[in-house]
Design a protein around this motif. Structure first.
Motif, short mmCIF file in Angstrom:
data_model
loop_
_atom_site.label_atom_id
_atom_site.label_comp_id
_atom_site.label_asym_id
_atom_site.label_seq_id
_atom_site.Cartn_x
_atom_site.Cartn_y
_atom_site.Cartn_z
N GLY A 360 -3.80 -8.92 8.49
CA GLY A 360 -2.57 -8.57 7.77
C GLY A 360 -2.08 -9.74 6.92
N LEU A 361 -2.14 -10.95 7.49
CA LEU A 361 -1.70 -12.14 6.74
C LEU A 361 -2.64 -12.42 5.57
CD1 LEU A 361 -0.80 -14.44 9.78
CD2 LEU A 361 0.81 -13.55 8.09
N ILE A 362 -3.94 -12.27 5.79
CA ILE A 362 -4.90 -12.52 4.71
C ILE A 362 -4.75 -11.46 3.62
CG2 ILE A 362 -7.37 -12.54 4.15
CD1 ILE A 362 -7.84 -13.77 6.94
N LEU A 363 -4.52 -10.23 4.03
CA LEU A 363 -4.36 -9.13 3.07
C LEU A 363 -3.22 -9.41 2.11
CD1 LEU A 363 -5.22 -6.29 2.18
CD2 LEU A 363 -3.68 -5.36 3.92
N TRP A 364 -2.16 -10.02 2.61
CA TRP A 364 -1.00 -10.32 1.76
C TRP A 364 -1.42 -11.23 0.61
CZ3 TRP A 364 1.99 -14.08 -0.35
CH2 TRP A 364 3.28 -13.74 -0.73
N THR A 365 -2.23 -12.24 0.90
CA THR A 365 -2.66 -13.18 -0.16
C THR A 365 -3.71 -12.55 -1.07
OG1 THR A 365 -4.30 -14.14 1.35
CG2 THR A 365 -2.16 -15.21 1.22
N VAL A 366 -4.66 -11.77 -0.49
CA VAL A 366 -5.70 -11.16 -1.31
C VAL A 366 -5.08 -10.20 -2.31
CG1 VAL A 366 -7.66 -9.56 -1.23
CG2 VAL A 366 -7.47 -11.40 0.46
N LYS A 367 -4.09 -9.46 -1.85
CA LYS A 367 -3.45 -8.45 -2.70
C LYS A 367 -2.73 -9.07 -3.89
CE LYS A 367 -0.63 -4.31 -1.97
NZ LYS A 367 0.16 -3.58 -0.94
N ARG A 368 -2.19 -10.27 -3.69
CA ARG A 368 -1.39 -10.89 -4.74
C ARG A 368 -2.13 -11.96 -5.52
NH1 ARG A 368 1.13 -8.85 -0.82
NH2 ARG A 368 3.21 -7.90 -1.04
#
Length: 537
Positions: A360-368
């Motif tokens: 979930g934390l990594i997804l936040w950065t990948v998405k942005r």
């Protein structure tokens, strides 16, 4: 922030609640997961304290005679008897007087002698980190952990509402799709152990309910809030006397131990012993069964005796609803009754929780990341989240491995070596954060995952060099499964990080690069027959 639908609002809440305290929740989860094997970690970190476990009746008799010798005038004694997971007899006693201090001693279960082992908190350090953030005042640490648990509960519920096709998404995984792959893996780990996540978060909150909602406690007990603990912890050995105790010899312990063993021929044996007012005319001995068959770990089946006459006492079981409820919640959260298969299942469920939070934390950065790159330079917020992700997801395991290395490298005779081990943990963690700040993010991920792999895989080897008597070869040969399993498990964790390092080292192709590859491939296909024709004789 206003959204068009309730589900969109929940998605926004899920994203930001998960991010704001995500690193704290990740730390709590990974430390709590390790705590399922707290006793086994304690064994490995105290290689000098390995003993054969005698019958519980023998260990109880030796422990009681030892306390009778070293603390004959204490106000109370308490013994926790050895098991295969914790092969030492733990003794506690309260010194006489209103301000009497509690003292403790780890005993050889076969002789009652004080065990001289290296000073180390062992697995208790991870345990304390997960529920009160080691180093902070206990009340403040528990409140912070409680806030993290509340955020976790909100993130779980809002996540379930957000994903209307939650079971369909459970069976969906699209590899090598960048952001979509991270989301699929996040959904999978969230769904597969969702009941466990809800149970462990709710019970974690309920254990310290009196810190978060103290008004009910204040309404019942007023300023005497200490009575809550008396009600929760009153045991079978509590018998009220109006007069002051007078010195008096007790009956031989063998008599009462034999009666208890005869009564409990079936089921769990004696697990602990409590003595109130020993060596007085008010002495009471209570034997409690080993908590392997009951969920309530506080109110186990107990047999009490008048220690002066040796006669059984009526069952004084604590009937308080609050004590009963509290014991069940503790039992659910700590899983003290778990067999080996169930304990491993809970451990892997905890690992799934850490993976869910990490993805979930990594997804936040990948998405942005793509949006930030379009703007020319990443925002400070994105930069900070990326670095905190690296320091938590890769750096925290590095710190844990460094803690194990410190246990073997610091001299066993050094005073206050336990503090040095803990400082080593925080130094490793701080270095990880600094490294993440100064290195490009891709290199920081690769380097820290590689360091975690090397440190974990190296633990069995440093163990063999520094303490040959507890090396993997020795423990496998002697059938010491607990120590052997520890070495094999940490080596397996190292292999996992090695695979993760290999994965992140694979080159990533941008869409532009892929488009070029597609054009090149098309061009090759169009001209291939011509080249073949040319090459024909």
């Amino acid at each position: 922030m206003m959204h068009n639908s309730f589900r969109q609002s929940m998605a926004w809440l899920h994203t930001w609640v998960g991010l704001v305290l995500g690193w704290l929740i990740f730390t709590i989860f990974i430390m709590g997961t390790a705590s399922y094997f707290k006793s086994e970690i304690n064994q490995w970190m105290h290689p000098e304290a390995q003993f054969q476990v005698p019958a519980p009746e023998t260990a109880a008799l030796i422990g009681l005679k030892t306390l009778d010798r070293i603390a004959p005038h204490a106000e109370s004694w308490y013994l926790t008897l050895p098991t295969q997971r914790a092969p030492l007899t733990s003794a506690f006693w309260k010194e006489p007087g209103e301000n009497g201090q509690y003292k403790s001693q780890e005993m050889n279960p076969l002789t009652g002698e004080k065990v001289i082992a290296r000073d180390s908190l062992g697995g208790d350090f991870f345990y304390q980190m997960h529920y009160q953030l080691f180093g902070l005042p206990s009340t403040i640490g528990r409140i912070i952990v409680g806030i993290g648990a509340m955020f976790m509960l909100v993130a779980l519920i809002s996540g379930v509402i957000t994903h209307k096709k939650i079971f369909k998404e459970f069976f969906t995984f699209r590899p090598k799709k960048g952001q979509r792959s991270w989301l699929d893996f996040h959904n999978f780990t969230a769904v597969v152990a969702l009941p466990f996540f809800l149970m462990i978060t709710y019970t974690g909150l309920a254990i310290f309910f009196y810190l978060y909602i103290p008004w009910g406690l204040m309404a019942r007990f007023g300023s005497e809030t200490g009575k809550l603990y008396d009600e929760l912890q009153d045991s079978a050995a509590v018998v009220k006397f109006d007069s002051k105790p007078i010195n008096h010899r007790m009956q031989p312990f063998e008599l009462m131990i034999q009666q208890t063993a005869k009564e409990w021929q079936l089921g769990s044996p004696i697990g602990s012993v409590e003595v109130k007012s020993p060596n007085t005319d008010q002495a009471v001995i209570a034997f409690t069964r080993m908590p392997q068959e009951i969920l309530n770990n506080r109110l186990g089946e107990t047999l009490s005796f008048n220690a002066v006459t040796g006669t059984p006492l009526p069952n004084q079981k604590n009937q308080s609803v609050m004590a009963q409820t509290g014991g069940v919640i503790y039992g659910l959260h700590e899983a003290h009754l778990a067999s080996w298969p169930l304990r491993w299942l809970l451990f892997f469920s905890g690992l799934l929780g850490t993976v869910m939070i990490a993805t979930g934390l990594i997804l936040w950065t990948v998405k942005r990341r793509v949006q930030n790159l379009k703007g020319g330079r990443p925002s400070f917020g994105h930069y900070l989240v990326e670095r905190l992700n690296i320091a938590a997801i890769a750096g925290l395991p590095i710190a844990m491995a460094g803690y194990f290395w410190a246990n073997r490298l610091i001299s066993a005779q050094l005073a206050s070596r336990s503090d040095l081990e803990i400082r080593s943990f925080f130094i490793f963690w701080l270095l990880s954060f600094v490294h993440a700040l100064v290195r490009p993010w891709q290199k920081a991920w690769r380097e820290q995952l590689a360091v975690a792999a090397i440190l974990f895989m190296g633990i069995p080897f440093i163990n063999m060099m520094m303490t040959p008597g507890s090396s993997l070869l020795t423990t496998l040969g002697e059938g010491h499964t607990v120590l052997a399993a520890f070495d094999l498990t940490v080596f397996g964790v190292g292999l996992f990080f090695a695979c993760a390092t290999y994965k992140v080292m694979q080159p990533k192709h941008s869409k532009k690069h892929n488009a070029k590859r597609t054009i090149a491939k098309t061009h090759h296909d169009l001209h291939a027959p011509h080249h073949e024709e040319v090459s024909k004789p």
